[in-house]
Design a protein around this motif. Structure first.
Motif, PDB file in Angstrom:
ATOM      1  N   ARG A 266      37.997  46.613  70.073  1.00  0.00           N
ATOM      2  CA  ARG A 266      37.198  47.641  70.738  1.00  0.00           C
ATOM      3  C   ARG A 266      36.670  48.657  69.741  1.00  0.00           C
ATOM      4  O   ARG A 266      36.537  49.849  70.032  1.00  0.00           O
ATOM      5  CB  ARG A 266      37.988  48.312  71.860  1.00  0.00           C
ATOM      6  CG  ARG A 266      38.530  47.346  72.872  1.00  0.00           C
ATOM      7  CD  ARG A 266      39.192  47.992  74.062  1.00  0.00           C
ATOM      8  NE  ARG A 266      38.214  48.359  75.086  1.00  0.00           N
ATOM      9  CZ  ARG A 266      38.502  48.568  76.353  1.00  0.00           C
ATOM     10  NH1 ARG A 266      39.769  48.454  76.765  1.00  0.00           N
ATOM     11  NH2 ARG A 266      37.585  48.897  77.222  1.00  0.00           N
ATOM     12  N   GLU A 267      36.334  48.203  68.554  1.00  0.00           N
ATOM     13  CA  GLU A 267      35.741  49.041  67.514  1.00  0.00           C
ATOM     14  C   GLU A 267      34.400  48.463  67.088  1.00  0.00           C
ATOM     15  O   GLU A 267      34.095  47.300  67.357  1.00  0.00           O
ATOM     16  CB  GLU A 267      36.677  49.156  66.314  1.00  0.00           C
ATOM     17  CG  GLU A 267      37.977  49.876  66.632  1.00  0.00           C
ATOM     18  CD  GLU A 267      38.805  50.137  65.385  1.00  0.00           C
ATOM     19  OE1 GLU A 267      38.288  49.898  64.267  1.00  0.00           O
ATOM     20  OE2 GLU A 267      39.957  50.566  65.524  1.00  0.00           O
ATOM     21  N   GLN A 291      42.843  44.387  58.341  1.00  0.00           N
ATOM     22  CA  GLN A 291      44.026  45.159  57.960  1.00  0.00           C
ATOM     23  C   GLN A 291      44.052  46.489  58.699  1.00  0.00           C
ATOM     24  O   GLN A 291      43.029  47.159  58.832  1.00  0.00           O
ATOM     25  CB  GLN A 291      44.035  45.407  56.444  1.00  0.00           C
ATOM     26  CG  GLN A 291      44.294  44.162  55.635  1.00  0.00           C
ATOM     27  CD  GLN A 291      44.458  44.482  54.160  1.00  0.00           C
ATOM     28  OE1 GLN A 291      44.116  45.567  53.707  1.00  0.00           O
ATOM     29  NE2 GLN A 291      44.980  43.521  53.407  1.00  0.00           N
ATOM     30  N   GLY A 292      45.215  46.835  59.193  1.00  0.00           N
ATOM     31  CA  GLY A 292      45.368  48.070  59.942  1.00  0.00           C
ATOM     32  C   GLY A 292      45.071  47.933  61.418  1.00  0.00           C
ATOM     33  O   GLY A 292      45.244  48.887  62.183  1.00  0.00           O
ATOM     34  N   GLN A 293      44.624  46.747  61.835  1.00  0.00           N
ATOM     35  CA  GLN A 293      44.382  46.503  63.253  1.00  0.00           C
ATOM     36  C   GLN A 293      45.653  45.937  63.882  1.00  0.00           C
ATOM     37  O   GLN A 293      46.079  44.831  63.571  1.00  0.00           O
ATOM     38  CB  GLN A 293      43.227  45.502  63.427  1.00  0.00           C
ATOM     39  CG  GLN A 293      41.902  45.970  62.848  1.00  0.00           C
ATOM     40  CD  GLN A 293      41.262  47.057  63.689  1.00  0.00           C
ATOM     41  OE1 GLN A 293      41.705  47.341  64.805  1.00  0.00           O
ATOM     42  NE2 GLN A 293      40.223  47.681  63.155  1.00  0.00           N
ATOM     43  N   ALA A 294      46.263  46.721  64.778  1.00  0.00           N
ATOM     44  CA  ALA A 294      47.547  46.342  65.361  1.00  0.00           C
ATOM     45  C   ALA A 294      47.480  45.018  66.105  1.00  0.00           C
ATOM     46  O   ALA A 294      48.457  44.261  66.140  1.00  0.00           O
ATOM     47  CB  ALA A 294      48.041  47.452  66.292  1.00  0.00           C
ATOM     48  N   VAL A 295      46.317  44.707  66.667  1.00  0.00           N
ATOM     49  CA  VAL A 295      46.189  43.502  67.476  1.00  0.00           C
ATOM     50  C   VAL A 295      46.416  42.232  66.665  1.00  0.00           C
ATOM     51  O   VAL A 295      46.795  41.196  67.205  1.00  0.00           O
ATOM     52  CB  VAL A 295      44.799  43.458  68.159  1.00  0.00           C
ATOM     53  CG1 VAL A 295      43.695  43.243  67.135  1.00  0.00           C
ATOM     54  CG2 VAL A 295      44.750  42.388  69.233  1.00  0.00           C
ATOM     55  N   PHE A 296      46.246  42.304  65.329  1.00  0.00           N
ATOM     56  CA  PHE A 296      46.398  41.118  64.484  1.00  0.00           C
ATOM     57  C   PHE A 296      47.772  41.025  63.823  1.00  0.00           C
ATOM     58  O   PHE A 296      48.006  40.112  63.027  1.00  0.00           O
ATOM     59  CB  PHE A 296      45.323  41.113  63.394  1.00  0.00           C
ATOM     60  CG  PHE A 296      43.923  40.983  63.924  1.00  0.00           C
ATOM     61  CD1 PHE A 296      43.536  39.872  64.660  1.00  0.00           C
ATOM     62  CD2 PHE A 296      42.983  41.977  63.686  1.00  0.00           C
ATOM     63  CE1 PHE A 296      42.242  39.751  65.153  1.00  0.00           C
ATOM     64  CE2 PHE A 296      41.687  41.865  64.172  1.00  0.00           C
ATOM     65  CZ  PHE A 296      41.324  40.746  64.911  1.00  0.00           C
ATOM     66  N   GLU A 297      48.681  41.956  64.112  1.00  0.00           N
ATOM     67  CA  GLU A 297      49.948  42.011  63.383  1.00  0.00           C
ATOM     68  C   GLU A 297      51.035  41.122  63.978  1.00  0.00           C
ATOM     69  O   GLU A 297      51.969  40.746  63.274  1.00  0.00           O
ATOM     70  CB  GLU A 297      50.430  43.465  63.309  1.00  0.00           C
ATOM     71  CG  GLU A 297      49.523  44.337  62.430  1.00  0.00           C
ATOM     72  CD  GLU A 297      49.954  45.790  62.408  1.00  0.00           C
ATOM     73  OE1 GLU A 297      50.902  46.141  63.170  1.00  0.00           O
ATOM     74  OE2 GLU A 297      49.341  46.576  61.656  1.00  0.00           O
ATOM     75  N   SER A 298      50.945  40.785  65.251  1.00  0.00           N
ATOM     76  CA  SER A 298      51.950  39.921  65.862  1.00  0.00           C
ATOM     77  C   SER A 298      51.676  38.469  65.493  1.00  0.00           C
ATOM     78  O   SER A 298      50.628  38.120  64.929  1.00  0.00           O
ATOM     79  CB  SER A 298      51.931  40.072  67.390  1.00  0.00           C
ATOM     80  OG  SER A 298      50.702  39.576  67.904  1.00  0.00           O
ATOM     81  N   GLU A 299      52.607  37.586  65.827  1.00  0.00           N
ATOM     82  CA  GLU A 299      52.403  36.163  65.562  1.00  0.00           C
ATOM     83  C   GLU A 299      51.183  35.641  66.316  1.00  0.00           C
ATOM     84  O   GLU A 299      50.376  34.880  65.769  1.00  0.00           O
ATOM     85  CB  GLU A 299      53.645  35.369  65.988  1.00  0.00           C
ATOM     86  CG  GLU A 299      53.505  33.866  65.749  1.00  0.00           C
ATOM     87  CD  GLU A 299      54.732  33.088  66.190  1.00  0.00           C
ATOM     88  OE1 GLU A 299      54.664  31.850  66.181  1.00  0.00           O
ATOM     89  OE2 GLU A 299      55.737  33.723  66.570  1.00  0.00           O
ATOM     90  N   GLN A 300      51.040  36.062  67.578  1.00  0.00           N
ATOM     91  CA  GLN A 300      49.873  35.644  68.351  1.00  0.00           C
ATOM     92  C   GLN A 300      48.597  36.243  67.781  1.00  0.00           C
ATOM     93  O   GLN A 300      47.547  35.591  67.735  1.00  0.00           O
ATOM     94  CB  GLN A 300      50.053  36.056  69.810  1.00  0.00           C
ATOM     95  CG  GLN A 300      51.201  35.327  70.513  1.00  0.00           C
ATOM     96  CD  GLN A 300      51.533  35.939  71.853  1.00  0.00           C
ATOM     97  OE1 GLN A 300      51.438  37.146  72.041  1.00  0.00           O
ATOM     98  NE2 GLN A 300      51.955  35.106  72.794  1.00  0.00           N
TER      99      GLN A 300
END
Length: 338
Positions: A266-267, A291-300
């Motif tokens: 949503r950016e 980098q820094g996008q929380a949505v990409f930090e999990s395994e999914q």
């Protein structure tokens, strides 16, 4: 080749011999041949199978302006018992050829019917004064999908965009792209603003003013420098198009990758000067930040990142086809929602 499109590509062969109504001549066709398609009315409603070269302006009721911009104006109206949208394509005083190209490109998918593509009902170059007159290159009559597009949902609302929604939206867009590509149409301007949302929350791809129709069996095409409408929005434009290279369906896959990133984060994809972004996308492989996008930090989330990065690869051959992409989106659906 891009528009104008031969009538044999627009209509089934069994209908072609029976053509006998309103002609609509392409301003791009130097030989002056005409594009003729039948106007149909079925049980008081607009026939859904074919589009017409005639708009019966006197049949329009309750006409309301709903938007305008550099392309022209859009109206909502009632037409032969159906709610429709009318898009009047503005004639550019600076580049009239580009205006004509954009109008005829709008018809590259006019003969196609799919739940994830906005249906064209009719189109004409003869536009009354109240809808543009001399200021209009032509008008396109389409199904009225709704008042919202994906850009408004992403940036103009506080609605949740969880996996159940962005996966469904993604699948809708890829279904539409797969259908277009199977009929040799490349959209070339896929972005959230060009994805409309129906009342049932179904995505429909709209705005074909930048589209190109490939010859049957042709996977890429060279585009003449005179075809200035080709390209689309710079933030979603594939690097090979920025370099003036050949057009292929993989350009739409790149645009989908940027759009999916927007759905997830949503950016806005880029900040800074337009020319700097254009140069950096080609020369430095610039892409929206991960980098820094929380949505990409999990395994999914890392699985999503893998898919996005494949879509916006600088090499078209490394990007998945729409068919392959649909399978990957379905696999993500299983991972997120099982």
């Amino acid at each position: 080749m891009p528009s104008p499109v031969p009538v044999t590509r627009l209509l089934p062969s069994d209908l072609y011999p029976s053509l006998g109504c309103g002609a609509c001549s392409s301003p791009l066709n130097k030989f002056g041949s005409s594009l003729q398609v039948p106007a149909q009315r079925l049980h008081g409603r607009v026939a859904s199978r074919l589009w017409s070269s005639v708009i019966h302006w006197k049949e329009l009721r309750a006409v309301v302006p709903v938007g305008s911009g550099g392309f022209g104006s859009v109206y909502r109206a009632e037409y032969l018992g159906e709610t429709v949208a009318i898009k009047s394509v503005k004639k550019s005083t600076k580049n009239q050829l580009a205006s004509r190209q954009s109008f005829w490109a709008e018809l590259n998918a006019a003969h196609l019917r799919h739940k994830n593509i906005v249906r064209v009902i009719a189109a004409t170059t003869c536009v009354p004064a109240e809808y543009g007159d001399e200021c209009s290159t032509g008008a396109v009559l389409m199904e009225f999908v709704g008042n919202r597009n994906l850009h408004q949902v992403i940036y103009g609302s506080t609605e949740q965009l969880g996996p159940d929604r962005w996966l469904r939206y993604s699948a809708d867009m890829v279904h539409g792209l797969r259908f277009l590509h199977s009929h040799n149409v490349v959209h070339l301007d896929l972005k959230p603003a060009n994805v409309l949302l129906s009342g049932d929350d179904v995505c429909k791809i709209a705005d074909f003013g930048c589209s190109v129709k490939l010859d049957p069996g042709q996977e890429v095409t060279s585009v003449s420098p005179q075809l200035s409408h080709v390209g689309g929005t710079y933030t979603h434009r594939a690097p090979e198009l920025l370099k003036g290279e050949r057009v292929s369906p993989k350009a739409d896959i790149f645009s989908f990758g940027i759009t999916l990133w927007q759905l997830l984060t949503r950016e806005q994809p880029y900040t800074g000067d337009r020319q700097h972004v254009l140069y950096a996308v080609v020369a430095n492989n610039l892409r929206p930040p991960v980098q820094g996008q929380a949505v990409f930090e999990s395994e999914q989330g890392r699985l999503c990142w893998t898919l996005v990065s494949r879509c916006w690869s600088s090499e078209p051959l490394r990007r998945p086809s729409a068919q392959e992409l649909l399978l990957e989106v379905e696999q993500l659906h299983g991972r997120f929602l099982s």
